[in-house]
Design a protein around this motif. Structure first.
Motif, PDB file in Angstrom:
ATOM      1  N   LYS A 125      14.940  -4.676   8.671  1.00  0.00           N
ATOM      2  CA  LYS A 125      14.212  -4.861   7.415  1.00  0.00           C
ATOM      3  C   LYS A 125      13.154  -5.945   7.551  1.00  0.00           C
ATOM      4  CE  LYS A 125      17.865  -3.450   4.181  1.00  0.00           C
ATOM      5  NZ  LYS A 125      18.760  -3.922   3.085  1.00  0.00           N
TER       6      LYS A 125
ATOM      7  N   THR B 236       9.209  -5.363   7.185  1.00  0.00           N
ATOM      8  CA  THR B 236       8.502  -6.123   6.155  1.00  0.00           C
ATOM      9  C   THR B 236       7.279  -6.816   6.750  1.00  0.00           C
ATOM     10  OG1 THR B 236      10.538  -6.504   4.898  1.00  0.00           O
ATOM     11  CG2 THR B 236       8.702  -8.001   4.483  1.00  0.00           C
TER      12      THR B 236
ATOM     13  N   SER C 151       5.163   1.783  -1.250  1.00  0.00           N
ATOM     14  CA  SER C 151       5.714   0.466  -1.556  1.00  0.00           C
ATOM     15  C   SER C 151       6.521  -0.044  -0.371  1.00  0.00           C
ATOM     16  CB  SER C 151       6.617   0.550  -2.789  1.00  0.00           C
ATOM     17  OG  SER C 151       7.762   1.345  -2.502  1.00  0.00           O
TER      18      SER C 151
ATOM     19  N   SER D  30       9.685  -0.894  -0.276  1.00  0.00           N
ATOM     20  CA  SER D  30      10.984  -0.218  -0.187  1.00  0.00           C
ATOM     21  C   SER D  30      10.843   1.181   0.393  1.00  0.00           C
ATOM     22  CB  SER D  30      11.646  -0.156  -1.566  1.00  0.00           C
ATOM     23  OG  SER D  30      10.850   0.571  -2.487  1.00  0.00           O
ATOM     24  N   ASN D  31       9.792   1.897  -0.009  1.00  0.00           N
ATOM     25  CA  ASN D  31       9.570   3.240   0.545  1.00  0.00           C
ATOM     26  C   ASN D  31       9.215   3.167   2.029  1.00  0.00           C
ATOM     27  OD1 ASN D  31      10.065   4.550  -1.863  1.00  0.00           O
ATOM     28  ND2 ASN D  31       7.921   4.574  -2.487  1.00  0.00           N
TER      29      ASN D  31
ATOM     30  N   ILE E 149      10.164   0.864   4.223  1.00  0.00           N
ATOM     31  CA  ILE E 149      11.390   0.587   4.980  1.00  0.00           C
ATOM     32  C   ILE E 149      12.247   1.841   5.065  1.00  0.00           C
ATOM     33  CG2 ILE E 149      13.565  -0.704   4.945  1.00  0.00           C
ATOM     34  CD1 ILE E 149      12.008  -3.064   3.776  1.00  0.00           C
ATOM     35  N   ASP E 150      12.342   2.559   3.964  1.00  0.00           N
ATOM     36  CA  ASP E 150      13.158   3.775   3.920  1.00  0.00           C
ATOM     37  C   ASP E 150      12.648   4.814   4.908  1.00  0.00           C
ATOM     38  OD1 ASP E 150      15.395   5.101   2.621  1.00  0.00           O
ATOM     39  OD2 ASP E 150      13.922   6.470   1.766  1.00  0.00           O
TER      40      ASP E 150
END
Length: 265
Positions: free
Chosen positions: A56, A60, A122, A124-125, A127-128
């Protein structure tokens, strides 16, 4: 990044799906939008591989570099952003390349930048997408334009939609040829439980390749993980006995495409 950004800009949904994939009547499932824009369901049992804290952190950092690069398209990017953009030095040079390769697709360069921003999405998207969505992939990496992994390849479920005994026999031979510590197949009795559906279709609907009366088409990809695919063969092939070399070779060839292998001429 498991698939090239350029290929993801031109993904077109073959099918519009709003149906459960790989779920049973009593199973809990997540409803997600796949990489083709289709709404699908995936059983909760497959979401057991979340990214580590170090992963993560690394993603990031890459995301932050990408935001700087997008806001300054003519400035040289950092190394992490360059890796995402296939080692192009600036975002603008990547946009220029994409436009020059596809002049009939884009009337201007502005929509390309919009697509890039949407693709990154975004944090979160991002990273996903770049951690296989937390799905179990058995650490098997695939080199394909549209996906970089397969959902649970050690338990690949296959449905024989042709219902032909000869095709089932030839499939078993195909399974034996591809079987390995990270790849294992088994038959299931419903297409809803299958990650690979073998169908008999005509050449127009099957989009057959070259000299083969067969093809492999992706049905669903989520976070660069292949969820479901069709292996298509001609009706004529489906009528052949299970030990026919043409039938066996065609199936083995098309299953090779599932694992990202390209044609060797």
């Amino acid at each position: 990044m498991k698939k090239t950004l350029l290929s993801s800009l031109f993904v077109v949904a073959i099918l519009s799906i709003s149906a459960p994939l790989l779920t049973t009547q009593n199973a809990q499932a997540k409803t997600v939008v796949d990489d083709f824009g289709n709404t699908i369901e995936i059983s909760d049992k497959y979401f057991n591989n979340p990214p580590s804290e170090s992963d993560k952190k690394a993603l990031t950092e890459q995301y932050q570099e990408l935001q700087v690069a997008i806001n300054n398209p003519n400035q040289q990017m950092g190394d992490l952003a360059m890796k995402y953009f296939q080692n192009y030095r600036t975002v603008q040079s990547y946009v220029d390349m994409t436009y020059n390769l596809n002049p009939a697709t884009f009337q201007s360069k502005k929509p390309i930048m919009t697509l890039i921003i949407g693709e990154i999405g975004s944090l979160s998207n991002f990273i996903d997408k770049n951690s296989n969505g937390g799905l179990e992939t058995d650490n098997l990496n695939i080199k394909s334009d549209d996906y970089g992994a397969i959902l649970k390849p050690t338990d690949l479920t296959v449905y024989n939609a042709t219902e032909k005994q000869g095709v089932k026999q030839a499939l078993q031979t195909t399974f034996n040829a591809w079987d390995s510590p990270k790849i294992h197949f088994r038959f299931v009795n419903s297409p809803d439980d299958a990650r690979i559906v073998v169908r008999a279709v005509d050449s127009k609907n099957g989009n057959f390749e070259g000299s083969f009366d067969g093809s492999m088409t992706e049905v669903s990809v989520y976070s660069t993980v292949l969820i479901q695919a069709n292996v298509n063969i001609s009706p004529e092939l489906s009528q052949l006995p299970g030990d026919d070399p043409t039938l066996v070779h065609t199936l083995e060839h098309e299953f090779g495409h599932v694992f990202g292998l390209t044609d060797i001429l």
